[in-house]
Enzyme design. Sequence first.
Site, short mmCIF file in Angstrom:
data_model
loop_
_atom_site.label_atom_id
_atom_site.label_comp_id
_atom_site.label_asym_id
_atom_site.label_seq_id
_atom_site.Cartn_x
_atom_site.Cartn_y
_atom_site.Cartn_z
N HIS A 292 -5.65 3.62 -1.87
CA HIS A 292 -6.99 3.94 -1.38
C HIS A 292 -7.32 5.36 -1.84
O HIS A 292 -6.71 6.32 -1.39
CB HIS A 292 -6.99 3.85 0.16
CG HIS A 292 -8.33 4.07 0.80
ND1 HIS A 292 -8.51 3.95 2.16
CD2 HIS A 292 -9.54 4.40 0.29
CE1 HIS A 292 -9.79 4.19 2.45
NE2 HIS A 292 -10.43 4.47 1.34
N ARG B 59 -9.47 7.97 -1.25
CA ARG B 59 -10.44 8.37 -0.23
C ARG B 59 -11.34 9.49 -0.73
O ARG B 59 -10.92 10.30 -1.57
CB ARG B 59 -9.71 8.84 1.04
CG ARG B 59 -9.02 7.73 1.82
CD ARG B 59 -8.46 8.28 3.14
NE ARG B 59 -9.53 8.70 4.01
CZ ARG B 59 -10.00 7.99 5.04
NH1 ARG B 59 -9.45 6.82 5.35
NH2 ARG B 59 -10.99 8.44 5.77
N ARG C 55 -7.21 12.69 0.92
CA ARG C 55 -6.17 13.18 1.84
C ARG C 55 -4.76 12.73 1.45
O ARG C 55 -3.79 13.30 1.88
CB ARG C 55 -6.48 12.80 3.28
CG ARG C 55 -6.26 11.34 3.61
CD ARG C 55 -6.30 11.11 5.10
NE ARG C 55 -7.63 11.35 5.66
CZ ARG C 55 -8.14 10.65 6.68
NH1 ARG C 55 -7.43 9.71 7.26
NH2 ARG C 55 -9.35 10.90 7.12
N ASN D 81 0.86 -1.19 0.00
CA ASN D 81 0.00 0.00 0.00
C ASN D 81 0.90 1.24 0.00
O ASN D 81 1.64 1.49 0.96
CB ASN D 81 -0.91 -0.04 1.24
CG ASN D 81 -1.88 1.12 1.26
OD1 ASN D 81 -1.50 2.24 0.94
ND2 ASN D 81 -3.11 0.87 1.62
N GLU E 41 -8.63 0.48 -3.31
CA GLU E 41 -9.58 0.50 -2.19
C GLU E 41 -10.45 1.74 -2.30
O GLU E 41 -9.94 2.83 -2.60
CB GLU E 41 -8.84 0.57 -0.86
CG GLU E 41 -7.91 -0.58 -0.59
CD GLU E 41 -7.09 -0.34 0.68
OE1 GLU E 41 -7.24 0.73 1.31
OE2 GLU E 41 -6.31 -1.21 1.02
N THR F 128 -8.68 3.30 8.31
CA THR F 128 -9.89 2.49 8.25
C THR F 128 -10.04 1.70 9.54
O THR F 128 -9.24 0.82 9.83
CB THR F 128 -9.83 1.55 7.03
OG1 THR F 128 -9.37 2.30 5.91
CG2 THR F 128 -11.19 0.98 6.72
N GLU G 149 -11.19 -9.38 2.21
CA GLU G 149 -9.97 -9.05 2.93
C GLU G 149 -10.34 -8.92 4.40
O GLU G 149 -11.20 -8.11 4.76
CB GLU G 149 -9.35 -7.75 2.41
CG GLU G 149 -8.09 -7.37 3.19
CD GLU G 149 -7.30 -6.23 2.56
OE1 GLU G 149 -7.46 -5.96 1.35
OE2 GLU G 149 -6.50 -5.62 3.31
N HIS H 99 -4.17 -4.75 7.47
CA HIS H 99 -4.31 -3.62 8.41
C HIS H 99 -3.48 -3.86 9.66
O HIS H 99 -3.70 -4.83 10.37
CB HIS H 99 -5.76 -3.33 8.79
CG HIS H 99 -5.96 -1.86 9.03
ND1 HIS H 99 -5.52 -1.24 10.17
CD2 HIS H 99 -6.46 -0.89 8.24
CE1 HIS H 99 -5.77 0.05 10.08
NE2 HIS H 99 -6.33 0.30 8.91
N HIS I 199 1.00 6.05 1.75
CA HIS I 199 1.79 6.89 2.66
C HIS I 199 2.88 7.69 1.96
O HIS I 199 3.40 8.64 2.53
CB HIS I 199 2.36 6.05 3.80
CG HIS I 199 1.31 5.71 4.82
ND1 HIS I 199 0.31 4.81 4.57
CD2 HIS I 199 1.08 6.20 6.06
CE1 HIS I 199 -0.48 4.74 5.62
NE2 HIS I 199 -0.03 5.57 6.54
N1 PXP Z 1 -5.95 -3.17 3.70
C1 PXP Z 1 -6.92 -2.23 3.70
C2 PXP Z 1 -8.26 -2.58 3.17
C3 PXP Z 1 -6.64 -0.92 4.16
O1 PXP Z 1 -7.62 0.01 4.16
C4 PXP Z 1 -5.33 -0.60 4.59
C5 PXP Z 1 -5.01 0.80 5.02
O2 PXP Z 1 -5.24 1.69 3.98
C6 PXP Z 1 -4.36 -1.61 4.55
C7 PXP Z 1 -4.70 -2.89 4.12
C8 PXP Z 1 -2.95 -1.36 4.98
O3 PXP Z 1 -2.91 -1.10 6.35
P1 PXP Z 1 -1.55 -0.66 7.04
O4 PXP Z 1 -1.18 0.67 6.46
O5 PXP Z 1 -1.91 -0.60 8.50
O6 PXP Z 1 -0.53 -1.71 6.72
#
Ligand code: PXP
Length: 267
Positions: free
Chosen positions: A50, A52, A56, A14, A77, A108, A158, A221, A17
């Site tokens: 994602h 959003r 953001r 992901n 996402e 989330t 997921e 997550h 960030h």
């Molecule tokens: N999976 C989903 C569906 C998410 O919304 C997120 C965060 O955007 C992640 C995985 C990744 O989570 P983390 O950044 O805590 O590894």
Amino acid sequence: SFMKNAAKIALGVNIDHIAVLREARRINDPDPVDALGVCKRAGADQITIHLREDRRHINDLDAQKIMFNSPLPVNLECSIDPDIISIVCQLKPHRATLVPEKREEVTTEGGLDVLGHFEKIKKAVDQLKAHEIDVSLFIDPNESVIEASQSLDIDMVELHTGAYANIYAMLNTPLATTHHSITELERPRSELKTMLHRSLEEIKDAAYLAHQKGLLVAAGHGLNYQNVEAMCEIEVIKELNIGQSIIARSVFTGLAQAIIDMKALLA
Ligand code: PXP
């Protein structure tokens, strides 16, 4: 053994960030698009972003550029908001993962309320499927949610691992988890161990139930270099989506090494 390592779990990185860091200055650097090749060369199997509603981090132009340039499948996402779903239908990622979204949340916070928003979710799923986009639902590891999801035309679930990750952190790195209340941190270790065991059992049971129902199973997550091992032991979990911990490590090691380190744990 070698054979045991042969069945590897896929890693979705992901990259939101990277855009978070850019938005700290509202300029154009660092650009998440520059991560795509690095992710692929370091062994990532998928790019996860994602889009959003509040934009953001990842914005529409990012999403377009990532879709156009990614050498890896993109797991997009998004919420079930009709405007967002239309954008996703145009972007045509290989998969859309529907997630709940609250404007105030830092990240989330829970899985989709499939029973509570069934008709809206069904509408979003049907629209995405009409555009030949695979659909995954981000859900809490809970039997009734999986039962409710079953009648939807989805490909995957997921499982939300946030609760497991929180308990793991309370048990193993309590000083690093400042967002937990004092009462949570004062729980006896034996109680935390029971909670950890229970949360893992919930994930395992949900994973096997979803698998049994013919759904692909991912998890994500809060997963990191410490707590990810238990996920790899659940054979029916075929994919993990990880953001925060990989991007955090990449500050010190570089993104490629952070991905290589995570892939080594998944092997
Ligand atoms: N999976 C989903 C569906 C998410 O919304 C997120 C965060 O955007 C992640 C995985 C990744 O989570 P983390 O950044 O805590 O590894």
